[in-house]
Design an enzyme around this catalytic site. Structure first.
Site, short mmCIF file in Angstrom:
data_model
loop_
_atom_site.label_atom_id
_atom_site.label_comp_id
_atom_site.label_asym_id
_atom_site.label_seq_id
_atom_site.Cartn_x
_atom_site.Cartn_y
_atom_site.Cartn_z
N GLU A 59 -1.20 -8.95 4.47
CA GLU A 59 -1.04 -9.08 5.93
C GLU A 59 -2.39 -9.02 6.65
O GLU A 59 -2.48 -9.37 7.82
CB GLU A 59 -0.09 -8.00 6.45
CG GLU A 59 -0.70 -6.63 6.64
CD GLU A 59 -0.92 -5.80 5.37
OE1 GLU A 59 -1.38 -4.64 5.49
OE2 GLU A 59 -0.65 -6.30 4.26
N HIS A 108 -3.41 -5.76 0.52
CA HIS A 108 -2.89 -6.05 1.86
C HIS A 108 -2.92 -7.54 2.20
O HIS A 108 -3.86 -8.01 2.84
CB HIS A 108 -3.73 -5.31 2.91
CG HIS A 108 -3.56 -3.84 2.90
ND1 HIS A 108 -2.64 -3.19 3.68
CD2 HIS A 108 -4.20 -2.88 2.19
CE1 HIS A 108 -2.72 -1.89 3.48
NE2 HIS A 108 -3.66 -1.67 2.58
N CYS A 138 0.82 -1.21 0.00
CA CYS A 138 0.00 0.00 0.00
C CYS A 138 0.86 1.26 0.00
O CYS A 138 1.49 1.57 -0.99
CB CYS A 138 -1.00 -0.05 1.15
SG CYS A 138 -2.37 1.13 0.94
#
Length: 168
Positions: free
Chosen positions: A135, A133, A8
């Site tokens: 994660e 994302h 990001c």
């Protein structure tokens, strides 16, 4: 002996420093989404064949991933730069539609990037950037559904394990 992952805002930062990253001279900058709005939800991506140490063994996988960005549109300096990235196998992730085809159509492609491009890797695979994302969805319970045999690990956990393997 180093590697980096830019997700990001980290993706945006590293793309703006591409002159300093060996093998990243053709990377795009990331600008305002074509939707003209912040996009926060999940989308479907396909992992492309690349040298990314993070994505080893994942090429061809279609997986949902969290997105949360207003400036994720990949803007190449020229069509030649985009072609150079494609020819070098540096395109690491693409947004795909429900048929698994790369798409530029909203909402499957939340930022409108050409060819659905949303992640790249440097020529040697040690620096990978992506707007989505991973994660946020690396555990199975973070997904709306996952096969029971996955246990606690979601599909994106492999990416982080790949980095650990590379370190050893």
């Amino acid at each position: 002996d180093t590697f980096a992952l830019g997700v990001c805002n980290g993706c945006q930062m590293l793309s703006n420093l591409h002159e300093l990253i060996p093998g990243a001279e053709h990377w795009p900058h990331f600008v305002r989404n074509q939707s003209e709005q912040f996009e926060g939800r999940t989308a479907l991506v396909q992992v492309q064949a690349s040298d990314s140490i993070f994505l080893q063994g994942m090429a061809g996988s279609h997986m949902p991933i969290a997105i949360a960005h207003g400036e994720g549109h990949a803007e190449f300096a020229s069509p030649a730069d985009q072609q150079a990235c494609a020819a070098a196998g540096q395109i690491a992730l693409r947004f795909v539609d429900n048929y698994g085809e790369p798409t530029e159509v909203y909402p499957a492609n939340p930022n409108g990037s050409t060819g659905g491009i949303t992640g790249l890797t440097a020529a040697n695979g040690r620096v990978t950037i992506m707007m989505p994302h991973p994660e946020r969805v690396y555990r199975s319970l973070q997904n709306s559904w996952a096969p029971e045999e996955w246990g606690e690990d979601g599909a994106w956990m492999r990416m982080f394990r790949n980095a650990r393997v590379w370190v050893n």
